[in-house]
Design an enzyme around this catalytic site. Structure first.
Site, PDB file in Angstrom:
ATOM      1  N   THR A   1       0.808  -1.230   0.000  1.00  0.00           N
ATOM      2  CA  THR A   1       0.000   0.000   0.000  1.00  0.00           C
ATOM      3  C   THR A   1       0.837   1.274   0.000  1.00  0.00           C
ATOM      4  OG1 THR A   1      -0.097  -0.278   2.390  1.00  0.00           O
ATOM      5  CG2 THR A   1      -2.022  -1.009   1.139  1.00  0.00           C
ATOM      6  N   GLY A   2       2.159   1.167   0.268  1.00  0.00           N
ATOM      7  CA  GLY A   2       3.010   2.353   0.369  1.00  0.00           C
ATOM      8  C   GLY A   2       3.405   2.903  -0.994  1.00  0.00           C
TER       9      GLY A   2
ATOM     10  N   CYS B   1      17.998   4.665  -2.776  1.00  0.00           N
ATOM     11  CA  CYS B   1      17.593   5.338  -4.022  1.00  0.00           C
ATOM     12  C   CYS B   1      18.662   6.310  -4.539  1.00  0.00           C
ATOM     13  CB  CYS B   1      16.260   6.044  -3.839  1.00  0.00           C
ATOM     14  SG  CYS B   1      16.069   6.866  -2.255  1.00  0.00           S
TER      15      CYS B   1
ATOM     16  N   SER C   1       9.156  12.102  -2.255  1.00  0.00           N
ATOM     17  CA  SER C   1       8.624  10.732  -2.323  1.00  0.00           C
ATOM     18  C   SER C   1       9.636   9.719  -1.800  1.00  0.00           C
ATOM     19  CB  SER C   1       8.199  10.376  -3.749  1.00  0.00           C
ATOM     20  OG  SER C   1       9.309  10.420  -4.617  1.00  0.00           O
TER      21      SER C   1
ATOM     22  N   LYS D   1      24.568   5.196   4.111  1.00  0.00           N
ATOM     23  CA  LYS D   1      24.160   4.227   3.077  1.00  0.00           C
ATOM     24  C   LYS D   1      24.862   4.529   1.765  1.00  0.00           C
ATOM     25  CE  LYS D   1      19.570   3.496   5.014  1.00  0.00           C
ATOM     26  NZ  LYS D   1      18.216   4.015   4.981  1.00  0.00           N
TER      27      LYS D   1
ATOM     28  N   HIS E   1      15.837  12.212  -7.666  1.00  0.00           N
ATOM     29  CA  HIS E   1      16.948  12.710  -6.851  1.00  0.00           C
ATOM     30  C   HIS E   1      18.037  13.238  -7.784  1.00  0.00           C
ATOM     31  CE1 HIS E   1      14.860  10.976  -3.606  1.00  0.00           C
ATOM     32  NE2 HIS E   1      15.619   9.939  -3.315  1.00  0.00           N
TER      33      HIS E   1
ATOM     34  N   THR F   1      11.643   6.361  -7.109  1.00  0.00           N
ATOM     35  CA  THR F   1      10.776   5.208  -6.820  1.00  0.00           C
ATOM     36  C   THR F   1      10.745   4.208  -7.974  1.00  0.00           C
ATOM     37  OG1 THR F   1       8.763   6.360  -7.541  1.00  0.00           O
ATOM     38  CG2 THR F   1       9.297   6.451  -5.188  1.00  0.00           C
TER      39      THR F   1
HETATM   40  P1  NAP Z   1       5.635   3.955   2.851  1.00  0.00           P
HETATM   41  O1  NAP Z   1       4.998   4.754   1.776  1.00  0.00           O
HETATM   42  O2  NAP Z   1       5.653   4.495   4.228  1.00  0.00           O
HETATM   43  O3  NAP Z   1       4.942   2.483   2.867  1.00  0.00           O
HETATM   44  C1  NAP Z   1       5.214   1.555   3.885  1.00  0.00           C
HETATM   45  C2  NAP Z   1       4.477   0.239   3.613  1.00  0.00           C
HETATM   46  O4  NAP Z   1       4.802  -0.706   4.653  1.00  0.00           O
HETATM   47  C3  NAP Z   1       2.968   0.365   3.602  1.00  0.00           C
HETATM   48  O5  NAP Z   1       2.442  -0.602   2.720  1.00  0.00           O
HETATM   49  C4  NAP Z   1       2.601  -0.030   5.034  1.00  0.00           C
HETATM   50  O6  NAP Z   1       1.294  -0.568   5.154  1.00  0.00           O
HETATM   51  C5  NAP Z   1       3.601  -1.125   5.301  1.00  0.00           C
HETATM   52  N1  NAP Z   1       3.847  -1.312   6.733  1.00  0.00           N
HETATM   53  C6  NAP Z   1       4.086  -0.346   7.664  1.00  0.00           C
HETATM   54  N2  NAP Z   1       4.228  -0.920   8.893  1.00  0.00           N
HETATM   55  C7  NAP Z   1       4.047  -2.245   8.722  1.00  0.00           C
HETATM   56  C8  NAP Z   1       4.037  -3.355   9.610  1.00  0.00           C
HETATM   57  N3  NAP Z   1       4.264  -3.211  10.922  1.00  0.00           N
HETATM   58  N4  NAP Z   1       3.815  -4.592   9.091  1.00  0.00           N
HETATM   59  C9  NAP Z   1       3.595  -4.758   7.768  1.00  0.00           C
HETATM   60  N5  NAP Z   1       3.589  -3.740   6.877  1.00  0.00           N
HETATM   61  C10 NAP Z   1       3.813  -2.504   7.350  1.00  0.00           C
HETATM   62  O7  NAP Z   1       7.166   3.651   2.507  1.00  0.00           O
HETATM   63  P2  NAP Z   1       7.880   3.504   1.062  1.00  0.00           P
HETATM   64  O8  NAP Z   1       8.418   4.799   0.607  1.00  0.00           O
HETATM   65  O9  NAP Z   1       6.965   2.750   0.160  1.00  0.00           O
HETATM   66  O10 NAP Z   1       9.173   2.651   1.450  1.00  0.00           O
HETATM   67  C11 NAP Z   1       9.123   1.239   1.653  1.00  0.00           C
HETATM   68  C12 NAP Z   1      10.539   0.711   1.859  1.00  0.00           C
HETATM   69  O11 NAP Z   1      11.307   1.021   0.698  1.00  0.00           O
HETATM   70  C13 NAP Z   1      11.300   1.337   3.035  1.00  0.00           C
HETATM   71  O12 NAP Z   1      12.138   0.359   3.612  1.00  0.00           O
HETATM   72  C14 NAP Z   1      12.120   2.432   2.368  1.00  0.00           C
HETATM   73  O13 NAP Z   1      13.259   2.759   3.106  1.00  0.00           O
HETATM   74  C15 NAP Z   1      12.490   1.756   1.054  1.00  0.00           C
HETATM   75  N6  NAP Z   1      12.822   2.655  -0.055  1.00  0.00           N
HETATM   76  C16 NAP Z   1      12.008   3.678  -0.400  1.00  0.00           C
HETATM   77  C17 NAP Z   1      12.345   4.486  -1.484  1.00  0.00           C
HETATM   78  C18 NAP Z   1      11.501   5.649  -1.918  1.00  0.00           C
HETATM   79  O14 NAP Z   1      11.928   6.373  -2.858  1.00  0.00           O
HETATM   80  N7  NAP Z   1      10.344   5.896  -1.336  1.00  0.00           N
HETATM   81  C19 NAP Z   1      13.505   4.231  -2.204  1.00  0.00           C
HETATM   82  C20 NAP Z   1      14.309   3.151  -1.849  1.00  0.00           C
HETATM   83  C21 NAP Z   1      13.955   2.381  -0.773  1.00  0.00           C
HETATM   84  P3  NAP Z   1       0.019   0.337   5.620  1.00  0.00           P
HETATM   85  O15 NAP Z   1      -0.380   1.188   4.444  1.00  0.00           O
HETATM   86  O16 NAP Z   1      -0.989  -0.697   5.966  1.00  0.00           O
HETATM   87  O17 NAP Z   1       0.475   1.154   6.799  1.00  0.00           O
END
Ligand code: NAP
Length: 373
Positions: free
Chosen positions: A12-13, A149, A179, A205, A262, A352
């Site tokens: 969902t994120g 990223c 984002s 990182k 970025h 992303t």
């Molecule tokens: P986000 O928008 O905050 O989404 C987080 C996701 O994890 C949501 O689906 C959330 O579900 C779920 N979640 C949260 N707590 C949880 C729990 N206790 N158990 C199971 N699921 C849980 O974050 P994001 O940006 O998508 O990032 C996700 C990962 O990718 C992170 O580790 C981040 O560091 C990494 N990342 C992100 C980017 C970027 O550009 N955004 C780039 C590289 C890496 P709900 O909706 O139900 O809360």
């Protein structure tokens, strides 16, 4: 052709939503399960996700019921992880132990000695490390990670130079989009009319992951192999490791009020004698000509050109260039001599797509093409 059923953890994120769009019509993979936190479990995906992308959620997926991120409930053999850092560590291991191949976007396992941290154009041979995990977990499961990223685009931009000329020092300053902090991310009053010169853990990182990406796989047999053999003997596996690249990297990371993409300004010093330093045209040619296994194998999500050099004096620009090559390329420009280091340039990439979900999917495509799924 039977597609491989896949699950998305953290579906969902923001990154999870990118997975949805990249996998919805994938030629090899089929989304079978979507999982997220307790807030979303039991809801229809379309109701649980705060959808942020300018595409409709495919109807079939919008109706899918969200599962808990529990390896006993999520059964797919290939799992894409977009879990938050604090829970990804243990959960991804639990999935690998139950036999799943986990293509992860999260950070906890990136620097583990037996986890391949892979950009398919840069270091596909590191996949050999997965065999060590299979033995450790006594299962067919393992974890493979993509990088941070900012790091992915930095490493993609540096790889053509390091492979051709050798690098010694890198200084990078990032301007990172909102984002990158997930949803809802940074509070609006903290970022409107502002630049925040701190992103927790980000500089470490960038500095650590870059030298792992650009590092060399050491060990019996594997030195001579283009790609890992799935039949590697135990004794050979015991000696496999990644020798980090001997490059000093220093990073400044900043959050800026842009949405996606970025940008990074980079200064580099080459290894070797001053009179043997590459010329401007050699460096541009290295960017222009850089290709890797994804292009050779024609992986579905592979960009035609993983590094795109723009000749205009004011490019690359975020709004104009982040979506080039389906958001899967690193766009570079403004190469010029540096008064302190040897050369400096600007690079940018979509955080992303190639910086997150696109990288994770491309890694899985490489596994598929190498018959490692
Ligand atoms: P986000 O928008 O905050 O989404 C987080 C996701 O994890 C949501 O689906 C959330 O579900 C779920 N979640 C949260 N707590 C949880 C729990 N206790 N158990 C199971 N699921 C849980 O974050 P994001 O940006 O998508 O990032 C996700 C990962 O990718 C992170 O580790 C981040 O560091 C990494 N990342 C992100 C980017 C970027 O550009 N955004 C780039 C590289 C890496 P709900 O909706 O139900 O809360």
């Amino acid at each position: 052709m039977n597609k491989i059923p896949v699950a998305i953890l953290g579906a969902t994120g923001l990154v999870g939503q990118r997975f949805i769009t990249l996998l919805a019509n994938h030629p090899w993979f089929e989304i079978a399960e979507l999982a997220a936190s307790d807030n979303s479990v039991g809801k229809k995906y379309g109701d649980a996700a705060k959808w942020q992308l300018p595409f409709e959620i495919p109807e079939q997926l919008a109706q899918m019921i969200v599962l808990p991120c529990d390896p006993a409930r999520v059964q797919a053999p290939l799992v894409f992880s977009a879990l938050p850092t604090d829970i990804a560590g243990e959960l991804e291991v639990a999935f690998a132990k139950r036999g799943a191949i986990v293509s992860s976007n999260a950070s906890p396992h990136r620097m583990d000695a037996d986890v391949p941290l892979v950009i398919p154009e840069v270091n596909p041979e590191h996949l050999a490390l997965a065999e060590i995990q299979k033995q450790k977990y006594a299962s067919n499961g393992y974890i493979i990670c993509n990088g941070n990223c900012t790091t992915i685009h930095l490493a993609l931009g540096l790889a053509p130079l390091h492979k051709r000329f050798g690098l010694k020092k890198v200084l990078v300053t990032s301007m990172q989009a909102l984002s990158g902090a997930g949803y809802p991310g940074v509070a609006s009053l903290d970022i409107i009319d502002n630049v925040v010169p701190y992103i927790g853990g980000e500089e470490e990182k960038v500095e650590e992951e870059t030298v792992k990406f650009l590092g060399r796989l050491k060990g019996n047999q594997t030195d001579k192999m283009n790609m890992p053999s799935l039949q590697s003997s135990v004794s050979a596996l015991e000696t496999i490791s990644v020798e980090y690249a001997d490059i000093r990297v220093s990073a400044h990371c900043n959050r800026v009020a842009t949405r996606d993409g970025h940008m990074e300004t980079v200064s580099v010093e080459f290894a070797g004698d001053a009179d043997a330093k590459p010329k401007y045209a050699d460096i541009v040619a290295a960017f222009d000509e850089f290709r890797g296994l994804p292009q050779e194998l024609a992986l579905p999500l592979a960009p035609n050109r993983p590094t795109v050099y723009r000749r205009e004096k004011d490019r690359p620009q975020l709004k104009l260039d982040r979506d080039a090559e389906k958001g899967m390329a690193t766009i570079i420009g403004r190469l010029r001599e540096c008064n302190v280091m040897d050369y400096k340039f600007v690079l940018l990439g979509h955080n992303t797509l190639r910086g997150a979900a696109g990288a994770t999917v491309l890694n899985a495509e490489l596994l598929y093409a190498q018959e490692m799924l």
